[in-house]
Design a protein around this motif. Structure first.
Motif, PDB file in Angstrom:
ATOM      1  N   SER A  53     -16.967  36.190 -29.724  1.00  0.00           N
ATOM      2  CA  SER A  53     -16.430  34.893 -29.333  1.00  0.00           C
ATOM      3  C   SER A  53     -16.665  33.837 -30.397  1.00  0.00           C
ATOM      4  O   SER A  53     -17.777  33.694 -30.897  1.00  0.00           O
ATOM      5  CB  SER A  53     -17.091  34.464 -28.029  1.00  0.00           C
ATOM      6  N   SER A  54     -15.602  33.114 -30.741  1.00  0.00           N
ATOM      7  CA  SER A  54     -15.778  32.037 -31.712  1.00  0.00           C
ATOM      8  C   SER A  54     -16.195  30.785 -30.966  1.00  0.00           C
ATOM      9  O   SER A  54     -15.460  30.300 -30.113  1.00  0.00           O
ATOM     10  CB  SER A  54     -14.480  31.811 -32.490  1.00  0.00           C
ATOM     11  N   LYS A  78      -5.126  45.562 -23.985  1.00  0.00           N
ATOM     12  CA  LYS A  78      -4.747  46.878 -24.498  1.00  0.00           C
ATOM     13  C   LYS A  78      -3.596  46.690 -25.483  1.00  0.00           C
ATOM     14  O   LYS A  78      -2.909  45.662 -25.460  1.00  0.00           O
ATOM     15  CB  LYS A  78      -4.358  47.830 -23.373  1.00  0.00           C
ATOM     16  N   ASN A 127     -16.082  38.228 -24.169  1.00  0.00           N
ATOM     17  CA  ASN A 127     -15.685  38.536 -25.541  1.00  0.00           C
ATOM     18  C   ASN A 127     -16.921  38.824 -26.379  1.00  0.00           C
ATOM     19  O   ASN A 127     -17.832  38.003 -26.435  1.00  0.00           O
ATOM     20  CB  ASN A 127     -14.937  37.311 -26.102  1.00  0.00           C
ATOM     21  N   SER A 186     -12.595  31.405 -23.037  1.00  0.00           N
ATOM     22  CA  SER A 186     -13.159  32.412 -23.928  1.00  0.00           C
ATOM     23  C   SER A 186     -12.637  33.804 -23.573  1.00  0.00           C
ATOM     24  O   SER A 186     -12.609  34.192 -22.404  1.00  0.00           O
ATOM     25  CB  SER A 186     -14.681  32.382 -23.817  1.00  0.00           C
ATOM     26  N   GLY A 187     -12.179  34.517 -24.565  1.00  0.00           N
ATOM     27  CA  GLY A 187     -11.691  35.887 -24.357  1.00  0.00           C
ATOM     28  C   GLY A 187     -10.251  35.952 -23.903  1.00  0.00           C
ATOM     29  O   GLY A 187      -9.734  37.027 -23.608  1.00  0.00           O
ATOM     30  N   GLY A 236      -7.664  35.400 -25.656  1.00  0.00           N
ATOM     31  CA  GLY A 236      -6.777  35.952 -26.688  1.00  0.00           C
ATOM     32  C   GLY A 236      -6.306  34.936 -27.712  1.00  0.00           C
ATOM     33  O   GLY A 236      -5.292  35.156 -28.370  1.00  0.00           O
ATOM     34  N   LYS A 237      -7.058  33.845 -27.879  1.00  0.00           N
ATOM     35  CA  LYS A 237      -6.633  32.808 -28.832  1.00  0.00           C
ATOM     36  C   LYS A 237      -6.657  33.342 -30.270  1.00  0.00           C
ATOM     37  O   LYS A 237      -5.720  33.119 -31.028  1.00  0.00           O
ATOM     38  CB  LYS A 237      -7.547  31.577 -28.722  1.00  0.00           C
ATOM     39  N   THR A 238      -7.742  34.053 -30.600  1.00  0.00           N
ATOM     40  CA  THR A 238      -7.858  34.566 -31.965  1.00  0.00           C
ATOM     41  C   THR A 238      -6.755  35.579 -32.251  1.00  0.00           C
ATOM     42  O   THR A 238      -6.109  35.536 -33.296  1.00  0.00           O
ATOM     43  CB  THR A 238      -9.254  35.191 -32.169  1.00  0.00           C
ATOM     44  N   GLN A 239      -6.524  36.471 -31.278  1.00  0.00           N
ATOM     45  CA  GLN A 239      -5.451  37.469 -31.443  1.00  0.00           C
ATOM     46  C   GLN A 239      -4.117  36.773 -31.612  1.00  0.00           C
ATOM     47  O   GLN A 239      -3.320  37.134 -32.466  1.00  0.00           O
ATOM     48  CB  GLN A 239      -5.383  38.375 -30.199  1.00  0.00           C
ATOM     49  N   ASN A 277      -3.787  37.939 -21.537  1.00  0.00           N
ATOM     50  CA  ASN A 277      -4.424  38.980 -22.351  1.00  0.00           C
ATOM     51  C   ASN A 277      -4.272  40.349 -21.676  1.00  0.00           C
ATOM     52  O   ASN A 277      -4.762  40.554 -20.568  1.00  0.00           O
ATOM     53  CB  ASN A 277      -5.915  38.629 -22.511  1.00  0.00           C
TER      54      ASN A 277
HETATM   55  N1  ATP Z   1      -2.059  40.173 -27.219  1.00  0.00           N
HETATM   56  C1  ATP Z   1      -3.099  41.004 -27.142  1.00  0.00           C
HETATM   57  N2  ATP Z   1      -2.900  42.334 -27.143  1.00  0.00           N
HETATM   58  C2  ATP Z   1      -3.934  43.190 -27.053  1.00  0.00           C
HETATM   59  N3  ATP Z   1      -5.228  42.815 -26.902  1.00  0.00           N
HETATM   60  C3  ATP Z   1      -5.495  41.506 -26.883  1.00  0.00           C
HETATM   61  C4  ATP Z   1      -4.461  40.525 -26.999  1.00  0.00           C
HETATM   62  N4  ATP Z   1      -5.034  39.310 -26.930  1.00  0.00           N
HETATM   63  C5  ATP Z   1      -6.343  39.525 -26.810  1.00  0.00           C
HETATM   64  N5  ATP Z   1      -6.650  40.837 -26.785  1.00  0.00           N
HETATM   65  C6  ATP Z   1      -7.957  41.467 -26.618  1.00  0.00           C
HETATM   66  O1  ATP Z   1      -8.859  40.521 -26.084  1.00  0.00           O
HETATM   67  C7  ATP Z   1      -9.996  40.374 -26.909  1.00  0.00           C
HETATM   68  C8  ATP Z   1     -10.461  38.930 -26.916  1.00  0.00           C
HETATM   69  O2  ATP Z   1      -9.449  38.158 -27.531  1.00  0.00           O
HETATM   70  P1  ATP Z   1      -9.787  36.963 -28.560  1.00  0.00           P
HETATM   71  O3  ATP Z   1     -10.968  37.293 -29.399  1.00  0.00           O
HETATM   72  O4  ATP Z   1      -8.511  36.639 -29.237  1.00  0.00           O
HETATM   73  O5  ATP Z   1     -10.168  35.841 -27.520  1.00  0.00           O
HETATM   74  P2  ATP Z   1     -10.493  34.296 -27.823  1.00  0.00           P
HETATM   75  O6  ATP Z   1      -9.686  33.482 -26.855  1.00  0.00           O
HETATM   76  O7  ATP Z   1     -10.325  34.000 -29.259  1.00  0.00           O
HETATM   77  O8  ATP Z   1     -11.999  34.232 -27.381  1.00  0.00           O
HETATM   78  P3  ATP Z   1     -13.135  33.150 -27.807  1.00  0.00           P
HETATM   79  O9  ATP Z   1     -12.660  31.806 -27.402  1.00  0.00           O
HETATM   80  O10 ATP Z   1     -14.327  33.596 -27.037  1.00  0.00           O
HETATM   81  O11 ATP Z   1     -13.270  33.323 -29.296  1.00  0.00           O
HETATM   82  C9  ATP Z   1      -9.563  40.875 -28.258  1.00  0.00           C
HETATM   83  O12 ATP Z   1     -10.642  41.402 -28.986  1.00  0.00           O
HETATM   84  C10 ATP Z   1      -8.537  41.923 -27.949  1.00  0.00           C
HETATM   85  O13 ATP Z   1      -9.188  43.145 -27.688  1.00  0.00           O
END
Ligand code: ATP
Length: 336
Positions: free
Chosen positions: A292-293, A189, A289, A240-241, A243-246, A186
């Motif tokens: 967070s989901s 930015k 995050n 968590s955080g 970047g899975k959702t992204q 992640n």
């Molecule tokens: N490839 C990327 N480029 C830029 N920013 C990113 C990227 N991946 C993640 N982020 C940043 O990191 C934050 C957290 O990412 P994300 O919500 O996808 O995490 P997650 O793994 O889904 O977390 P959780 O398991 O807690 O839901 C995002 O809101 C975004 O700001």
């Protein structure tokens, strides 16, 4: 360069050669110094002679670069290279005395402590290609090597893996392969690597042919589904955080772009729009995050035989990680 027979410094072939050396230094110096050297004179000795002739600071390190075209590429010579041998490969006319604007001359430049060349007029090294060119020509020290695929690491242990990921991350390369698995770090930015140009660039390419990218995974999955006519599945996992959702959003973006091909149907907007609504039932603020989901997510994208995205199902599950599946659906339905 001109050849003088039998006078002054001579080489084994009995000839002395004149080299035209132009200093390109921060301090004002003579515009050109002509050195008479033998065919066997090394770059190191030519630099030494030129520095002495020009009265330069002997404590500094200098390099000699060969310039063929005026304003063209410059090639830094190794200390053991033989400048006269280079000159002998120039066109006959260029070997005689000529003005700098006609090209074919040597440049004397200062070398920094880190090995890079001290440029008076530094060319732009903003883009990676330009800096690679400068490294290849000896103007910049070679960058620390990194491996796009961890499987290619010469030594495979935790330290080498982390070092490689770290070196790549510092070069803004957040993606690395481990075989057919994509590791994403992640960046927290915005990186300009997700625009439609990238979707096009990765389209129908074998995995590993281009720089690792999440679009490469989407592309390989999509085309494998079309080719093999077998359901495909992408598993995204991470803390968590991380970047899975992204990553899921980027995959959906690429998958819909690949399957739409001019059929602007807003499928991507529908899928991505459904995410926050469903997440609202299971979201929490965590240390990493603020969105967070808490539950896993299951996204199913169905396709028509033509490869056009037709049906999408996004469900929250209690699995620890989101799962994407792309079943091939020979139906004409579109629902969410
Ligand atoms: N490839 C990327 N480029 C830029 N920013 C990113 C990227 N991946 C993640 N982020 C940043 O990191 C934050 C957290 O990412 P994300 O919500 O996808 O995490 P997650 O793994 O889904 O977390 P959780 O398991 O807690 O839901 C995002 O809101 C975004 O700001």
């Amino acid at each position: 360069m001109s050849v003088k027979d039998g006078d002054g410094t001579t080489s084994q072939d009995g000839k002395a050669y004149e080299l035209q050396i132009y200093p390109r230094l921060s301090l004002e110096t003579a515009s050109c110094c002509t050195l008479r050297v033998t065919k066997e004179a090394t770059t190191a000795s030519v630099i030494q002679d030129a520095a002495a002739t020009l009265g330069l600071d002997a404590s500094k390190v200098y390099v000699l670069a060969e310039v063929k075209e005026c304003g063209g590429e410059e090639w830094v010579l190794e200390s053991t290279d033989l400048p006269v041998h280079r000159v002998l490969l120039w066109p006959r006319k260029a070997q005689d005395q000529h003005s700098q604007k006609e090209g074919f001359y040597f440049l004397l430049q200062e070398r920094n402590n880190d090995g890079s060349i001290c440029y008076v007029h530094l060319p732009s090294v903003g883009n990676e290609q330009e800096s690679k060119r400068l490294v290849a020509r000896g103007f910049l020290p070679p960058q620390q090597e990194d491996y796009e695929d961890l499987c290619n690491l010469p030594v495979l242990n935790e330290d080498s893996i982390l070092d490689n990921l770290c070196i790549r991350f510092q070069k803004k390369k957040i993606y690395t392969y481990a075989g057919s698995i994509l590791i994403a770090i992640n960046p927290f930015k915005f990186l300009p690597i997700y625009n439609p140009k990238y979707v096009k660039m990765y389209e129908n390419h074998q995995l590993g042919k281009l720089e690792p990218h999440i679009f490469a995974i989407a592309d390989v999955t999509y085309y494998a589904m079309l080719r093999k006519r077998v359901n495909q599945c992408i598993v995204i996992s991470g803390e968590s955080g991380s970047g899975k959702t992204q990553s899921t959003n980027f995959l959906i973006h690429c998958l819909t772009a690949l399957s739409q091909k001019g059929y602007a149907s807003g499928v991507e907007r529908t899928i991505l729009g459904a995410g926050p609504v469903l997440e609202a039932f299971g979201n929490a603020k965590t240390a990493h995050n603020n969105n967070s989901s808490r539950f896993g997510k299951f996204i199913q994208v169905n396709y028509l035989e033509s490869g056009v995205g037709a049906r999408v199902r996004v469900t929250h599950t209690h699995t620890p990680c989101p799962l994407m599946s792309l079943p091939l659906l020979p139906q004409k339905s579109c629902c969410l």
